[in-house]
Design a protein around this motif. Structure first.
Motif, mmCIF file in Angstrom:
data_model
loop_
_atom_site.group_PDB
_atom_site.id
_atom_site.type_symbol
_atom_site.label_atom_id
_atom_site.label_comp_id
_atom_site.label_asym_id
_atom_site.label_seq_id
_atom_site.Cartn_x
_atom_site.Cartn_y
_atom_site.Cartn_z
ATOM 1 N N ALA A 14 -2.345 8.300 0.834
ATOM 2 C CA ALA A 14 -2.374 8.791 2.221
ATOM 3 C C ALA A 14 -3.738 9.413 2.495
ATOM 4 C CB ALA A 14 -1.271 9.824 2.445
ATOM 5 N N ALA A 15 -4.289 10.125 1.507
ATOM 6 C CA ALA A 15 -5.568 10.827 1.696
ATOM 7 C C ALA A 15 -6.769 9.891 1.612
ATOM 8 C CB ALA A 15 -5.705 11.941 0.656
ATOM 9 N N VAL A 16 -6.765 8.972 0.633
ATOM 10 C CA VAL A 16 -8.005 8.231 0.362
ATOM 11 C C VAL A 16 -7.969 6.769 0.828
ATOM 12 C CG1 VAL A 16 -8.736 9.750 -1.518
ATOM 13 C CG2 VAL A 16 -7.311 7.741 -2.041
ATOM 14 N N SER A 17 -6.879 6.347 1.436
ATOM 15 C CA SER A 17 -6.843 4.986 1.976
ATOM 16 C C SER A 17 -6.245 4.966 3.384
ATOM 17 C CB SER A 17 -6.034 4.080 1.038
ATOM 18 O OG SER A 17 -5.936 2.786 1.557
ATOM 19 N N HIS A 18 -5.063 5.581 3.534
ATOM 20 C CA HIS A 18 -4.385 5.480 4.825
ATOM 21 C C HIS A 18 -5.129 6.300 5.896
ATOM 22 C CE1 HIS A 18 -0.576 4.856 2.108
ATOM 23 N NE2 HIS A 18 -1.543 3.992 1.870
ATOM 24 N N SER A 32 0.812 -1.223 0.000
ATOM 25 C CA SER A 32 0.000 0.000 0.000
ATOM 26 C C SER A 32 0.840 1.264 0.000
ATOM 27 C CB SER A 32 -0.901 0.019 1.232
ATOM 28 O OG SER A 32 -1.671 -1.146 1.281
ATOM 29 N N THR A 33 2.159 1.151 0.229
ATOM 30 C CA THR A 33 3.055 2.311 0.114
ATOM 31 C C THR A 33 4.091 1.950 -0.951
ATOM 32 O OG1 THR A 33 4.602 1.504 1.777
ATOM 33 C CG2 THR A 33 2.785 2.846 2.559
ATOM 34 N N LYS A 34 4.570 2.962 -1.648
ATOM 35 C CA LYS A 34 5.455 2.628 -2.751
ATOM 36 C C LYS A 34 6.870 3.179 -2.565
ATOM 37 C CE LYS A 34 4.325 -0.136 -4.431
ATOM 38 N NZ LYS A 34 3.383 -1.110 -3.896
ATOM 39 N N THR A 35 7.032 4.388 -2.011
ATOM 40 C CA THR A 35 8.392 4.922 -1.833
ATOM 41 C C THR A 35 9.184 4.052 -0.868
ATOM 42 O OG1 THR A 35 7.502 7.117 -2.230
ATOM 43 C CG2 THR A 35 9.714 7.008 -1.303
ATOM 44 N N ALA A 44 3.463 10.505 -6.277
ATOM 45 C CA ALA A 44 2.031 10.798 -6.396
ATOM 46 C C ALA A 44 1.229 9.691 -5.720
ATOM 47 C CB ALA A 44 1.641 10.919 -7.866
ATOM 48 N N HIS A 45 1.657 8.444 -5.906
ATOM 49 C CA HIS A 45 0.957 7.326 -5.276
ATOM 50 C C HIS A 45 0.855 7.527 -3.770
ATOM 51 C CE1 HIS A 45 0.685 3.602 -3.076
ATOM 52 N NE2 HIS A 45 -0.018 3.131 -4.093
ATOM 53 N N GLU A 83 -1.954 14.610 6.107
ATOM 54 C CA GLU A 83 -3.386 14.411 5.875
ATOM 55 C C GLU A 83 -4.176 14.481 7.179
ATOM 56 O OE1 GLU A 83 -4.921 14.419 3.053
ATOM 57 O OE2 GLU A 83 -3.056 14.435 1.918
ATOM 58 N N MET A 84 -3.614 13.911 8.254
ATOM 59 C CA MET A 84 -4.316 13.967 9.547
ATOM 60 C C MET A 84 -4.446 15.408 10.024
ATOM 61 S SD MET A 84 -2.739 10.662 11.559
ATOM 62 C CE MET A 84 -3.778 10.802 13.020
ATOM 63 N N ASP A 85 -3.382 16.188 9.867
ATOM 64 C CA ASP A 85 -3.422 17.587 10.312
ATOM 65 C C ASP A 85 -4.483 18.366 9.538
ATOM 66 O OD1 ASP A 85 -1.444 17.041 12.101
ATOM 67 O OD2 ASP A 85 0.180 17.963 10.938
ATOM 68 N N ALA A 86 -4.497 18.179 8.217
ATOM 69 C CA ALA A 86 -5.469 18.906 7.393
ATOM 70 C C ALA A 86 -6.897 18.452 7.720
ATOM 71 C CB ALA A 86 -5.163 18.682 5.910
ATOM 72 N N TYR A 87 -7.057 17.157 7.964
ATOM 73 C CA TYR A 87 -8.381 16.627 8.314
ATOM 74 C C TYR A 87 -8.856 17.215 9.648
ATOM 75 C CZ TYR A 87 -12.003 13.334 9.635
ATOM 76 O OH TYR A 87 -13.192 12.778 10.038
#
Ligand SMILES: O=C(O)C(=O)C[C@]1(C(=O)O)C=C[C@@H](O)C=C1
Length: 305
Positions: free
Chosen positions: A202-206, A115-118, A196-197, A264-268
């Motif tokens: 991070a936003a739509v799955s993690h 689920s992570t690529k880097t 980009a992945h 993403e958590m901070d923005a959410y």
């Protein structure tokens, strides 16, 4: 960010003679079941940490035979594999690739389902060195909240998206092989950059998984929790379905994609705070505006799926 997501044109079903599957759980198991059903693979050897899980995988037809991780049979399976699929939690990537590296033949293709690529790229590169050119990174956007071989489904990937994230050293023919394999499962295959992945998922799955785990624990730790669980309806069930997903897998994802997930958590939390402020202020226009915007987006997104 311009993601340059492009779809792979359909290709004919590939023929893989010997596939080595490392981790025969929901995702890897569903892949080999689908490939066998499509006639894309002849012989599958499984390898994993638990002999009981491997026995179950044999019984379910996910693998034809099993080898234990550090055995002479494992080395032989690596040497003779046309394709090696890494389907264990992403935190094990480096250790597994270190075991594979000395025995990897130049024509063998390695791929993964992480689920992570880097992080997978960096860990695999550290272990494989120049042989990283044989590693095609992939990620099916499909899953269930259940784990293990018994949860595997031959049709899990039908009409689901799969992201292939090529890197500079990849051999184009290997990318095509991995794309064709996923297409043989019924999936729609896209190409996407590593960076980009990790930002997108991070936003739509993690983030959704982190929120589901947090909501579950929040209710479990609150007053009247037994009554709350007993009386909760479909809204709670839908929101928290993914909190039953593999804790080990999601721990590894959070460790591996830390900066994107924290951002993403901070923005959410800012959005949640805005809503909280509006509710505290009894600002009916603001509450309605935020809900209308979200509802419209959700309806439009739902139609595209
Ligand atoms: O539907 C589910 O249960 C999933 O877990 C699917 C899901 C997702 O978040 O969309 C989970 C992780 C995978 O990396 C890809 C897909």
């Amino acid at each position: 960010m311009n993601t340059h997501m492009k779809i792979f044109p359909p290709q004919s079903v590939p023929k893989i003679n010997n596939l080595l599957l490392i981790g025969a759980g929901l995702i890897g198991g569903s892949l080999t079941l689908a490939l066998k059903q499509a006639g894309a693979v002849r012989h599958v050897i499984g390898s994993g940490r638990s002999a009981a899980v491997m026995d179950e995988a044999i019984q379910l037809g996910i693998v034809d035979a099993a080898v234990m991780a550090d055995s002479a049979e494992f080395i032989q399976a690596v040497r003779t594999a046309d394709l090696i699929v890494l389907a264990m939690p992403v935190g094990q990537t480096r250790a597994v690739c270190e075991k594979i590296a000395p025995h990897l033949q130049p024509d063998t293709v390695i791929t993964d389902v992480g689920s992570t690529k880097t992080s997978v790229y960096q860990d695999a590169h550290a272990a494989l060195g120049d042989k990283i050119n044989q590693f095609v990174l992939a990620h099916p956007i499909a899953g269930r909240e259940l784990n293990g071989p018994a949860a595997a489904l031959a049709d899990l990937y039908v009409n689901k998206r799969v992201m292939i994230c090529p890197h500079a050293d990849n051999r184009p023919a290997d990318i095509d092989t991995v794309a064709a394999l996923w297409q043989a499962t019924g999936a729609l295959v896209y190409e996407l950059s590593l960076a980009a992945h990790d930002e997108i998922f991070a936003a739509v799955s993690h983030l959704p998984h982190v929120l589901a785990y947090a909501l579950m624990n929040h209710v479990a730790d609150s007053d009247l929790s037994n009554d709350k669980f007993a009386m909760a309806g479909a809204g709670f069930r839908d929101f928290t379905r993914i909190a039953a997903a593999s804790p080990e897998m999601w721990r590894d994802v959070c460790l591996a994609n830390k900066s994107a997930i924290v951002a993403e958590m901070d923005a959410y939390l800012q959005h949640a705070q805005q809503l909280r402020d509006a509710i505290v202020a009894q600002d009916e226009d603001e509450i309605l505006e935020q809900f209308k915007k979200a509802s419209e987006k959700r309806l439009a997104w739902g139609k595209e799926q």
